[in-house]
Design a protein around this motif. Sequence first.
Motif, PDB file in Angstrom:
ATOM      1  N   TYR A 115     -14.389  38.959 -25.616  1.00 55.51           N
ATOM      2  CA  TYR A 115     -13.351  39.211 -26.626  1.00 55.51           C
ATOM      3  C   TYR A 115     -13.626  38.278 -27.782  1.00 55.51           C
ATOM      4  O   TYR A 115     -13.536  37.063 -27.621  1.00 55.51           O
ATOM      5  CB  TYR A 115     -11.963  38.911 -26.073  1.00 55.51           C
ATOM      6  CG  TYR A 115     -11.428  39.999 -25.179  1.00 55.51           C
ATOM      7  CD1 TYR A 115     -11.152  41.258 -25.681  1.00 55.51           C
ATOM      8  CD2 TYR A 115     -11.179  39.754 -23.832  1.00 55.51           C
ATOM      9  CE1 TYR A 115     -10.656  42.255 -24.869  1.00 55.51           C
ATOM     10  CE2 TYR A 115     -10.668  40.741 -23.013  1.00 55.51           C
ATOM     11  CZ  TYR A 115     -10.412  41.990 -23.545  1.00 55.51           C
ATOM     12  OH  TYR A 115      -9.910  42.975 -22.744  1.00 55.51           O
ATOM     13  N   LYS A 171     -15.394  34.929 -27.273  1.00 53.91           N
ATOM     14  CA  LYS A 171     -15.148  34.372 -25.955  1.00 53.91           C
ATOM     15  C   LYS A 171     -15.698  35.275 -24.853  1.00 53.91           C
ATOM     16  O   LYS A 171     -15.390  36.454 -24.791  1.00 53.91           O
ATOM     17  CB  LYS A 171     -13.639  34.216 -25.788  1.00 53.91           C
ATOM     18  CG  LYS A 171     -13.261  33.429 -24.576  1.00 53.91           C
ATOM     19  CD  LYS A 171     -11.746  33.314 -24.519  1.00 53.91           C
ATOM     20  CE  LYS A 171     -11.328  32.895 -23.138  1.00 53.91           C
ATOM     21  NZ  LYS A 171     -10.001  33.325 -22.791  1.00 53.91           N
ATOM     22  N   VAL A 182     -15.752  36.752 -21.362  1.00 54.37           N
ATOM     23  CA  VAL A 182     -14.730  36.947 -20.332  1.00 54.37           C
ATOM     24  C   VAL A 182     -15.348  37.348 -18.993  1.00 54.37           C
ATOM     25  O   VAL A 182     -14.836  36.990 -17.931  1.00 54.37           O
ATOM     26  CB  VAL A 182     -13.721  38.018 -20.796  1.00 54.37           C
ATOM     27  CG1 VAL A 182     -12.617  38.181 -19.774  1.00 54.37           C
ATOM     28  CG2 VAL A 182     -13.117  37.645 -22.133  1.00 54.37           C
ATOM     29  N   SER A 195      -5.797  32.261 -12.774  1.00 49.03           N
ATOM     30  CA  SER A 195      -5.307  33.011 -13.921  1.00 49.03           C
ATOM     31  C   SER A 195      -6.304  32.889 -15.080  1.00 49.03           C
ATOM     32  O   SER A 195      -6.785  31.799 -15.374  1.00 49.03           O
ATOM     33  CB  SER A 195      -3.950  32.446 -14.322  1.00 49.03           C
ATOM     34  OG  SER A 195      -3.406  33.220 -15.332  1.00 49.03           O
ATOM     35  N   GLY A 196      -6.607  34.008 -15.681  1.00 50.76           N
ATOM     36  CA  GLY A 196      -7.529  33.990 -16.814  1.00 50.76           C
ATOM     37  C   GLY A 196      -8.990  34.056 -16.425  1.00 50.76           C
ATOM     38  O   GLY A 196      -9.873  33.999 -17.276  1.00 50.76           O
ATOM     39  N   ALA A 197      -9.267  34.203 -15.132  1.00 53.13           N
ATOM     40  CA  ALA A 197     -10.659  34.238 -14.673  1.00 53.13           C
ATOM     41  C   ALA A 197     -11.367  35.527 -15.074  1.00 53.13           C
ATOM     42  O   ALA A 197     -12.588  35.592 -15.083  1.00 53.13           O
ATOM     43  CB  ALA A 197     -10.705  34.076 -13.158  1.00 53.13           C
ATOM     44  N   GLY A 198     -10.594  36.552 -15.388  1.00 51.73           N
ATOM     45  CA  GLY A 198     -11.205  37.822 -15.785  1.00 51.73           C
ATOM     46  C   GLY A 198     -11.069  38.913 -14.732  1.00 51.73           C
ATOM     47  O   GLY A 198     -11.693  39.960 -14.845  1.00 51.73           O
ATOM     48  N   LYS A 199     -10.193  38.689 -13.744  1.00 50.57           N
ATOM     49  CA  LYS A 199     -10.041  39.661 -12.661  1.00 50.57           C
ATOM     50  C   LYS A 199      -9.547  41.018 -13.166  1.00 50.57           C
ATOM     51  O   LYS A 199     -10.129  42.054 -12.849  1.00 50.57           O
ATOM     52  CB  LYS A 199      -9.047  39.127 -11.611  1.00 50.57           C
ATOM     53  CG  LYS A 199      -9.370  37.742 -11.104  1.00 50.57           C
ATOM     54  CD  LYS A 199      -8.345  37.262 -10.090  1.00 50.57           C
ATOM     55  CE  LYS A 199      -6.942  37.103 -10.645  1.00 50.57           C
ATOM     56  NZ  LYS A 199      -6.759  35.948 -11.524  1.00 50.57           N
ATOM     57  N   SER A 200      -8.479  40.982 -13.945  1.00 51.50           N
ATOM     58  CA  SER A 200      -7.917  42.247 -14.427  1.00 51.50           C
ATOM     59  C   SER A 200      -8.908  42.960 -15.339  1.00 51.50           C
ATOM     60  O   SER A 200      -9.022  44.189 -15.305  1.00 51.50           O
ATOM     61  CB  SER A 200      -6.626  41.999 -15.207  1.00 51.50           C
ATOM     62  OG  SER A 200      -5.684  41.371 -14.390  1.00 51.50           O
ATOM     63  N   THR A 201      -9.599  42.178 -16.159  1.00 55.01           N
ATOM     64  CA  THR A 201     -10.576  42.774 -17.066  1.00 55.01           C
ATOM     65  C   THR A 201     -11.669  43.482 -16.264  1.00 55.01           C
ATOM     66  O   THR A 201     -12.034  44.619 -16.568  1.00 55.01           O
ATOM     67  CB  THR A 201     -11.191  41.679 -17.953  1.00 55.01           C
ATOM     68  OG1 THR A 201     -10.134  40.949 -18.569  1.00 55.01           O
ATOM     69  CG2 THR A 201     -12.079  42.278 -19.018  1.00 55.01           C
ATOM     70  N   GLU A 237      -2.999  42.748  -8.594  1.00 54.54           N
ATOM     71  CA  GLU A 237      -1.911  41.860  -8.188  1.00 54.54           C
ATOM     72  C   GLU A 237      -0.727  42.667  -7.660  1.00 54.54           C
ATOM     73  O   GLU A 237       0.417  42.423  -8.034  1.00 54.54           O
ATOM     74  CB  GLU A 237      -1.442  41.005  -9.376  1.00 54.54           C
ATOM     75  CG  GLU A 237      -2.540  40.214 -10.060  1.00 54.54           C
ATOM     76  CD  GLU A 237      -2.780  38.851  -9.413  1.00 54.54           C
ATOM     77  OE1 GLU A 237      -2.260  38.631  -8.310  1.00 54.54           O
ATOM     78  OE2 GLU A 237      -3.502  38.051 -10.014  1.00 54.54           O
TER      79      GLU A 237
HETATM   80  N1  LIG Z   1      -7.076  42.193 -25.165  1.00 54.26           N
HETATM   81  C1  LIG Z   1      -7.549  40.923 -25.095  1.00 54.26           C
HETATM   82  N2  LIG Z   1      -7.928  40.276 -26.219  1.00 54.26           N
HETATM   83  C2  LIG Z   1      -8.414  39.029 -26.174  1.00 54.26           C
HETATM   84  N3  LIG Z   1      -8.567  38.317 -25.056  1.00 54.26           N
HETATM   85  C3  LIG Z   1      -8.211  38.890 -23.890  1.00 54.26           C
HETATM   86  C4  LIG Z   1      -7.684  40.224 -23.854  1.00 54.26           C
HETATM   87  N4  LIG Z   1      -7.420  40.537 -22.574  1.00 54.26           N
HETATM   88  C5  LIG Z   1      -7.760  39.453 -21.844  1.00 54.26           C
HETATM   89  N5  LIG Z   1      -8.235  38.456 -22.631  1.00 54.26           N
HETATM   90  C6  LIG Z   1      -8.730  37.158 -22.161  1.00 54.26           C
HETATM   91  O1  LIG Z   1      -9.699  37.364 -21.179  1.00 54.26           O
HETATM   92  C7  LIG Z   1      -9.579  36.421 -20.134  1.00 54.26           C
HETATM   93  C8  LIG Z   1      -9.467  37.130 -18.813  1.00 54.26           C
HETATM   94  O2  LIG Z   1      -8.247  37.824 -18.757  1.00 54.26           O
HETATM   95  P1  LIG Z   1      -7.766  38.625 -17.475  1.00 54.26           P
HETATM   96  O3  LIG Z   1      -6.456  39.227 -17.789  1.00 54.26           O
HETATM   97  O4  LIG Z   1      -8.856  39.516 -17.026  1.00 54.26           O
HETATM   98  O5  LIG Z   1      -7.588  37.442 -16.426  1.00 54.26           O
HETATM   99  P2  LIG Z   1      -6.982  37.511 -14.959  1.00 54.26           P
HETATM  100  O6  LIG Z   1      -7.988  36.885 -14.081  1.00 54.26           O
HETATM  101  O7  LIG Z   1      -6.561  38.886 -14.644  1.00 54.26           O
HETATM  102  O8  LIG Z   1      -5.745  36.558 -15.093  1.00 54.26           O
HETATM  103  P3  LIG Z   1      -4.285  36.690 -14.410  1.00 54.26           P
HETATM  104  O9  LIG Z   1      -4.425  36.191 -13.011  1.00 54.26           O
HETATM  105  O10 LIG Z   1      -3.460  35.770 -15.240  1.00 54.26           O
HETATM  106  O11 LIG Z   1      -3.859  38.111 -14.511  1.00 54.26           O
HETATM  107  C9  LIG Z   1      -8.376  35.566 -20.459  1.00 54.26           C
HETATM  108  O12 LIG Z   1      -8.826  34.343 -20.969  1.00 54.26           O
HETATM  109  C10 LIG Z   1      -7.641  36.340 -21.508  1.00 54.26           C
HETATM  110  O13 LIG Z   1      -7.039  35.455 -22.417  1.00 54.26           O
END
Ligand SMILES: Nc1ncnc2c1ncn2[C@@H]1O[C@H](COP(=O)(O)OP(=O)(O)OP(=O)(O)O)[C@@H](O)[C@H]1O
Lengths: 352, 211
Positions: free
Chosen positions: A32, A35, A37, A57-63, A185
Amino acid sequence: MREMDLHLSLSARGYSDIVQPMITVRNLEKHYGGKSVLRDLSFSVQEGEIFGIVGRSGAGKSTLLRCFNGLTTYDGGSVQVRGREVGALSDAGLRELRRDMGMVFQDFSLMSRKNVFENVAFPLRIWDAGQSRGTIEARVMELLEIVDLADKRLERVQNLSGGQKQRIGIARALALNPKILLCDEATSALDPDTTLNILELLQDVNVRFKLTLIVVTHQREVVKRLCHRMLLLDKGAGLCLGRTEDLFLDPPEDLRRFADTEYTFIPGGLNIRVMFPRAISRQAVITDMARSLDLSFSIVGGKLERYRDHVLGFLIINVACEHVERVCSYMTDKNLPWEVLADDHDACQRPE
Amino acid sequence: MTTMLVSALNETLFMVFFSTLFSAAGGFGLAVLLILTGPHGLRPKSRVYAALDLAVNLLRSFPFMILMIALIPFTRLVAGVAYGSAAAIVPLTVAAIPFMARLVEGSLLEVDQGVVEAARSFGASDSQIIFRVMVMEALPAIILNVAVLAITLLGYSAMAGAIGGGGLGALAYNEGYIRFRADIMFCAVAVLIVVVQCIQSGGNHLYKKLR
Ligand SMILES: Nc1ncnc2c1ncn2[C@@H]1O[C@H](COP(=O)(O)OP(=O)(O)OP(=O)(O)O)[C@@H](O)[C@H]1O
Ligand SMILES: [Mg+2]
């Protein structure tokens, strides 16, 4: 990244030895802005498997999860679902792909103005190809039976509990008979009992419909209970990958950090985790150790943990620094697996 | 006096009804375009969005009186005449479309993004997401938007007296204010209050029923 022998692990669980990967990820990259991800991820998910993706949190799992069904695009590498490259699909191709992949969300994401029945029926109506009303109704009722909510079919979703809402979310995700279920989740908003309940349901649909499950979570109980294999993500990079049980019983350093944060540090000693394999009774070991070493120590925590189909125990004991060496050599003599908790390494000079 | 009031009320309701109808439709369409092309929309197109956004803001910054007069040639083109109640509907609609577009855009943006994502996750198309998910979820809010729109148009329609639109506003001003007929002014305002109340409580009632 650590990859355990996949075929071995699956055949040990009764799957056939040759399985076609459901999802293959190679050198996946996503950023992104500037950054990064997701960094250079490679792994595959087998048919019928429950695959966990864990991390902070923020590791990128959802992405990562959203790359599988094209809700997010990726910038490099490849994601193939049943042989099709997700990034190369047309709009129509993507919709077809999503039809085969259900998704369950942390906050349920149900339509607030529709009742239970209509929420579950919605994917069917979206894909309605001249089905008669009776077909849709029969299918919805069948789904509501699976999640045990048939009696609530006319209820508005706002009036339901979190666990019930998630059951509807699962029924909706199953409506189109998907091959793969993505869970982001799915239990994080639920209390422990309800979580167990939902996990049982997920396990049940995995077996009944031979569904491949990909489960994103930050709850280690969820991974342990549910997942055959897991991938630990940290800041977008894959830290370790393998059978859940192997990884938790002999955790690499990275996983230890993820797993141990829930035990509080007691100053003035070292927290040591003593593992109890099936054969050993934990009561006898601890009293025996205290007696034969003639010292006392406090028990900080302990648990009987369930690794899918069997139960193992561990205790975390806090040992004063001057006794650490004796305790450790005793445990080594008795063939007890033990380890110093990750966060505590500086508490005493650690014995080698 | 009663006949004056009744015919003024008729003119007002006529203007408000049709301008609300047309501008609700137009504003809704424009809002869908804004949502579709917006920065977090389903098909982000920053140029198109910027152009629409600017057009909406420009139209909204015109004082209604000025807009009405500037639109006289256009009104004549559309309505055939430039004066009268029917003609007043044209500038009322033009002025209210961007207003309604903003209201509906706001309501659609309020829809839970998770629900939108869920619909996408099982393969809904963009038009299905907009019309069967977002609009359906936002429907109660959009109903309230229409009530606000109608009440705003009721206020604007008073100014339509300037191009011979007639109505309660014109009656209150011409008869009541200019000719010192306090009773007429009072009655006209009282009727306006009742109309506003009716529109608002009708909207609230529908909102509660649909939610
Ligand atoms: N649309 C977006 N634009 C910019 N940055 C993003 C976007 N979506 C996610 N990020 C960034 O990408 C990184 C990974 O996000 P993601 O949601 O995949 O994390 P996660 O592991 O699912 O966290 P959580 O456990 O909090 O849900 C985070 O640092 C987040 O800030
Ligand atoms: Mg997440």
